[in-house]
Design a protein around this motif. Structure first.
Motif, PDB file in Angstrom:
ATOM      1  N   SER A 169       0.833  -1.211   0.000  1.00 46.97           N
ATOM      2  CA  SER A 169       0.000   0.000   0.000  1.00 46.97           C
ATOM      3  C   SER A 169       0.867   1.259   0.000  1.00 46.97           C
ATOM      4  O   SER A 169       0.588   2.227   0.710  1.00 46.97           O
ATOM      5  CB  SER A 169      -0.938   0.012   1.218  1.00 46.97           C
ATOM      6  N   HIS A 212      -0.555  -4.025  -3.638  1.00 46.83           N
ATOM      7  CA  HIS A 212      -1.553  -2.966  -3.471  1.00 46.83           C
ATOM      8  C   HIS A 212      -2.953  -3.542  -3.678  1.00 46.83           C
ATOM      9  O   HIS A 212      -3.180  -4.330  -4.594  1.00 46.83           O
ATOM     10  CB  HIS A 212      -1.318  -1.840  -4.479  1.00 46.83           C
ATOM     11  N   GLY A 213      -3.877  -3.146  -2.828  1.00 49.06           N
ATOM     12  CA  GLY A 213      -5.267  -3.562  -2.964  1.00 49.06           C
ATOM     13  C   GLY A 213      -5.988  -2.732  -4.004  1.00 49.06           C
ATOM     14  O   GLY A 213      -5.829  -1.505  -4.056  1.00 49.06           O
ATOM     15  N   THR A 214      -6.793  -3.380  -4.821  1.00 51.97           N
ATOM     16  CA  THR A 214      -7.502  -2.655  -5.881  1.00 51.97           C
ATOM     17  C   THR A 214      -8.594  -1.746  -5.333  1.00 51.97           C
ATOM     18  O   THR A 214      -9.039  -0.826  -6.020  1.00 51.97           O
ATOM     19  CB  THR A 214      -8.123  -3.636  -6.888  1.00 51.97           C
ATOM     20  N   GLU A 215      -9.041  -1.993  -4.099  1.00 48.28           N
ATOM     21  CA  GLU A 215     -10.110  -1.186  -3.501  1.00 48.28           C
ATOM     22  C   GLU A 215      -9.587  -0.256  -2.409  1.00 48.28           C
ATOM     23  O   GLU A 215     -10.355   0.177  -1.543  1.00 48.28           O
ATOM     24  CB  GLU A 215     -11.190  -2.114  -2.916  1.00 48.28           C
ATOM     25  N   ASP A 216      -8.307   0.056  -2.465  1.00 46.85           N
ATOM     26  CA  ASP A 216      -7.707   0.933  -1.457  1.00 46.85           C
ATOM     27  C   ASP A 216      -8.247   2.350  -1.631  1.00 46.85           C
ATOM     28  O   ASP A 216      -8.032   2.980  -2.668  1.00 46.85           O
ATOM     29  CB  ASP A 216      -6.183   0.921  -1.602  1.00 46.85           C
ATOM     30  N   ASP A 220      -4.723   5.186  -3.449  1.00 44.78           N
ATOM     31  CA  ASP A 220      -5.255   4.527  -4.634  1.00 44.78           C
ATOM     32  C   ASP A 220      -4.217   3.611  -5.280  1.00 44.78           C
ATOM     33  O   ASP A 220      -3.007   3.866  -5.213  1.00 44.78           O
ATOM     34  CB  ASP A 220      -5.711   5.586  -5.636  1.00 44.78           C
ATOM     35  N   ALA A 221      -4.697   2.544  -5.898  1.00 48.37           N
ATOM     36  CA  ALA A 221      -3.810   1.583  -6.545  1.00 48.37           C
ATOM     37  C   ALA A 221      -2.969   2.202  -7.654  1.00 48.37           C
ATOM     38  O   ALA A 221      -1.929   1.649  -8.035  1.00 48.37           O
ATOM     39  CB  ALA A 221      -4.620   0.411  -7.097  1.00 48.37           C
ATOM     40  N   SER A 222      -3.376   3.350  -8.153  1.00 49.34           N
ATOM     41  CA  SER A 222      -2.585   4.030  -9.172  1.00 49.34           C
ATOM     42  C   SER A 222      -1.208   4.426  -8.643  1.00 49.34           C
ATOM     43  O   SER A 222      -0.242   4.530  -9.414  1.00 49.34           O
ATOM     44  CB  SER A 222      -3.318   5.268  -9.689  1.00 49.34           C
ATOM     45  N   GLN A 225       0.983   1.528  -9.284  1.00 52.98           N
ATOM     46  CA  GLN A 225       1.311   1.461 -10.707  1.00 52.98           C
ATOM     47  C   GLN A 225       2.396   2.458 -11.072  1.00 52.98           C
ATOM     48  O   GLN A 225       3.294   2.150 -11.867  1.00 52.98           O
ATOM     49  CB  GLN A 225       0.040   1.688 -11.525  1.00 52.98           C
ATOM     50  N   LEU A 238      -1.365  -6.553  -7.805  1.00 60.91           N
ATOM     51  CA  LEU A 238      -2.612  -5.936  -7.377  1.00 60.91           C
ATOM     52  C   LEU A 238      -3.528  -7.023  -6.831  1.00 60.91           C
ATOM     53  O   LEU A 238      -3.769  -8.025  -7.499  1.00 60.91           O
ATOM     54  CB  LEU A 238      -3.279  -5.209  -8.541  1.00 60.91           C
ATOM     55  N   PRO A 240      -7.114  -8.144  -5.822  1.00 60.00           N
ATOM     56  CA  PRO A 240      -8.511  -7.745  -6.057  1.00 60.00           C
ATOM     57  C   PRO A 240      -9.334  -7.733  -4.768  1.00 60.00           C
ATOM     58  O   PRO A 240      -9.164  -8.589  -3.891  1.00 60.00           O
ATOM     59  CB  PRO A 240      -9.030  -8.817  -7.025  1.00 60.00           C
TER      60      PRO A 240
END
Length: 267
Positions: A169, A212-216, A220-222, A225, A238, A240
């Motif tokens: 995260s 990283h969690g996609t629903e953080d 944000d997961a960006s 990235q 990532l 899900p």
């Protein structure tokens, strides 16, 4: 005239709020829990040790030696967390034989001092210095940073030869996180502690795992990235359906153990 008066009042409140955010920002960024943990009760074999920083502070930490031939993991927790949370995020790693050093930051857990970017990096350096005195070199050390801890771990990995860097995260920079949550204020300009992970990551020469969690909704997961794009050695996973609690979920430690086994021959 009334409209002008109203606008001046609004601008006055905005300026006052902006000033308050600027002056009190570290109390928001570092909501440090003050209670001291009973370290020996947190995890079997975990012992309290003292870290001495370059600016004269003595900080508490928890240490569990590695099984013979295994690396040691230094885990830097998030901004509102404690050593109890650090144990919850690493207990399976210790069970697999990896050593653990769990530093507690200045101002946290009964430690002296006040948190800041410079201070937390000093605390991280004190952890590596302690390991060196315990005959655990940086080259046998894996740095793990969760959330805010990603800033400390990345800074150290960019200036030391370490065995690996794992960010859970993590963020590209602290001002970017602040800007996403405080949209009506010039957060990028106001935030003093930068923790520019994206800028420092290209200097890391060790293998890197990014989780990283996609629903953080906090970071944000960006961000993950962007970090992955900053260093070709970085592997991004990532997860899900998970949020900012990822570090404490079984998926996190399972992914870390798999990655460690690939890069370091561990369990």
């Amino acid at each position: 005239m009334r409209l002008l008066t109203f606008l001046l009042i609004v601008l006055g409140f905005y300026a006052a709020a902006t000033l308050l955010l600027f002056l009190e920002q570290r109390s928001f960024i570092y909501p440090a829990p003050r209670a001291r943990e009973d370290i020996e009760r947190l995890l079997p074999g975990l012992q309290p040790v003292e870290l001495r920083t370059s600016d004269g502070l003595t900080l508490v930490a928890g240490y569990k030696p590695a099984r013979a031939g295994m690396p040691t993991i230094v885990f830097f927790h998030g901004n509102g967390d404690t050593l109890r949370g650090a144990v919850a995020a690493t207990d399976r790693l210790a069970e697999a034989g990896y050593g653990l050093l769990l530093p507690e930051y200045r101002g946290y857990g009964g430690n002296p001092g006040s948190p800041s970017e410079e201070g937390l990096v000093r605390d991280g350096q004190a952890a590596l210095d302690w390991l060196a005195r315990a005959q655990v070199p940086a080259a046998r050390t894996i740095l793990v940073g969760n959330s805010l801890g990603s800033g400390v771990a990345t800074d150290l990995a960019s200036t030391h030869t370490v065995a690996g860097l794992i960010l859970i995260s993590g963020f590209s920079s602290l001002p970017e996180v602040a800007a996403a949550h405080v949209r009506f204020f010039p957060a990028r300009m106001l935030v003093r502690d930068r923790f520019d992970n994206a800028g420092k990551l290209p200097r890391v020469r060790a293998p890197i795992l990014l989780l990283h969690g996609t629903e953080d909704r906090m970071i944000d997961a960006s961000h993950g990235q962007r970090l992955a794009g900053a260093n070709s050695r970085a592997a991004l996973m990532l997860v899900p359906g998970t949020g900012h609690e990822l570090a404490y979920l079984p998926q996190s430690q399972s992914a870390i153990l798999t990655w460690l086994a690939k890069h370091h021959g561990g369990a």
